[in-house]
Design a protein around this motif. Structure first.
Motif, mmCIF file in Angstrom:
data_model
loop_
_atom_site.group_PDB
_atom_site.id
_atom_site.type_symbol
_atom_site.label_atom_id
_atom_site.label_comp_id
_atom_site.label_asym_id
_atom_site.label_seq_id
_atom_site.Cartn_x
_atom_site.Cartn_y
_atom_site.Cartn_z
ATOM 1 N N LEU A 96 0.821 -1.210 0.000
ATOM 2 C CA LEU A 96 0.000 0.000 0.000
ATOM 3 C C LEU A 96 0.861 1.267 0.000
ATOM 4 O O LEU A 96 0.459 2.287 -0.562
ATOM 5 N N ALA A 97 2.035 1.200 0.600
ATOM 6 C CA ALA A 97 2.948 2.350 0.557
ATOM 7 C C ALA A 97 3.372 2.626 -0.887
ATOM 8 O O ALA A 97 3.473 3.789 -1.300
ATOM 9 N N ILE A 98 3.568 1.566 -1.653
ATOM 10 C CA ILE A 98 3.913 1.735 -3.067
ATOM 11 C C ILE A 98 2.729 2.333 -3.823
ATOM 12 O O ILE A 98 2.898 3.220 -4.661
ATOM 13 N N VAL A 99 1.526 1.863 -3.518
ATOM 14 C CA VAL A 99 0.327 2.419 -4.155
ATOM 15 C C VAL A 99 0.209 3.906 -3.812
ATOM 16 O O VAL A 99 -0.075 4.734 -4.681
ATOM 17 N N ARG A 100 0.481 4.240 -2.554
ATOM 18 C CA ARG A 100 0.417 5.640 -2.118
ATOM 19 C C ARG A 100 1.415 6.495 -2.913
ATOM 20 O O ARG A 100 1.093 7.590 -3.368
ATOM 21 N N GLN A 101 2.616 5.974 -3.096
ATOM 22 C CA GLN A 101 3.635 6.697 -3.863
ATOM 23 C C GLN A 101 3.238 6.839 -5.329
ATOM 24 O O GLN A 101 3.582 7.827 -5.978
ATOM 25 N N SER A 102 2.517 5.860 -5.839
ATOM 26 C CA SER A 102 2.131 5.904 -7.251
ATOM 27 C C SER A 102 1.176 7.047 -7.549
ATOM 28 O O SER A 102 1.099 7.506 -8.691
ATOM 29 N N LEU A 103 0.446 7.522 -6.535
ATOM 30 C CA LEU A 103 -0.485 8.630 -6.783
ATOM 31 C C LEU A 103 0.247 9.862 -7.303
ATOM 32 O O LEU A 103 -0.248 10.548 -8.207
#
Length: 153
Positions: A96-103
């Motif tokens: 989820l941290a990676i998903v957050r960064q992808s924003l």
């Protein structure tokens, strides 16, 4: 390992492979979930899983770094490992941290597209909306998971 244990270990290997890990990682993690005693030496793990000690050592370190296993003190110099509860929680938080960064990257992508590119904007915007949706309730989900996990069975 008896036949049902072998089947469980092999099935978990396939699941871990589908989740992006290696089959050996899944097999090792599965064995650590069901073995007795819960702490196993690298030699024991290699023997039970039918893989080299080098492969087991590499995978055990990967599981340790991901928070899914831990090395435990031993009277001998040989490393011993056991499963850690909450490992999947850590894996999911990392994803989820990676998903957050992808924003940020998706926002950048939207900023470089002009209004004359509606098809591209729609595709990118849809992806961004999905990621934002996934993140929207993630903190609450982890709180609910903590409460659920602590409930008596």
């Amino acid at each position: 390992m008896n036949l049902p244990e072998t089947e469980f270990v092999d099935r978990m290997g396939l699941i871990m492979e589908r989740l992006g890990g290696t089959r050996t990682m899944g097999r090792l993690y599965a064995w650590l979930m069901i073995c007795d005693p819960p702490e196993q030496s690298l030699t024991d793990l290699a023997s039970k899983l039918g893989v080299s000690k080098t492969a087991v050592s590499t995978v055990a370190r990967q599981l340790e770094l991901s928070g899914m296993a831990e090395r435990v003190p031993a009277a001998t110099r040989e490393h011993r490992y056991r499963m850690v509860g909450g490992g999947w929680d850590q894996i999911m938080r990392g994803r989820l941290a990676i998903v957050r960064q992808s924003l940020d990257t998706l926002d950048f992508g939207l900023s470089i597209l002009g209004d004359d590119q509606p098809g591209q904007r729609d595709r990118l915007s849809d992806t961004r909306k999905f990621f934002a949706f996934v993140l929207q309730d993630s903190d609450e989900m982890f709180e609910r998971w903590k409460e659920y996990r602590e409930k008596p069975s």
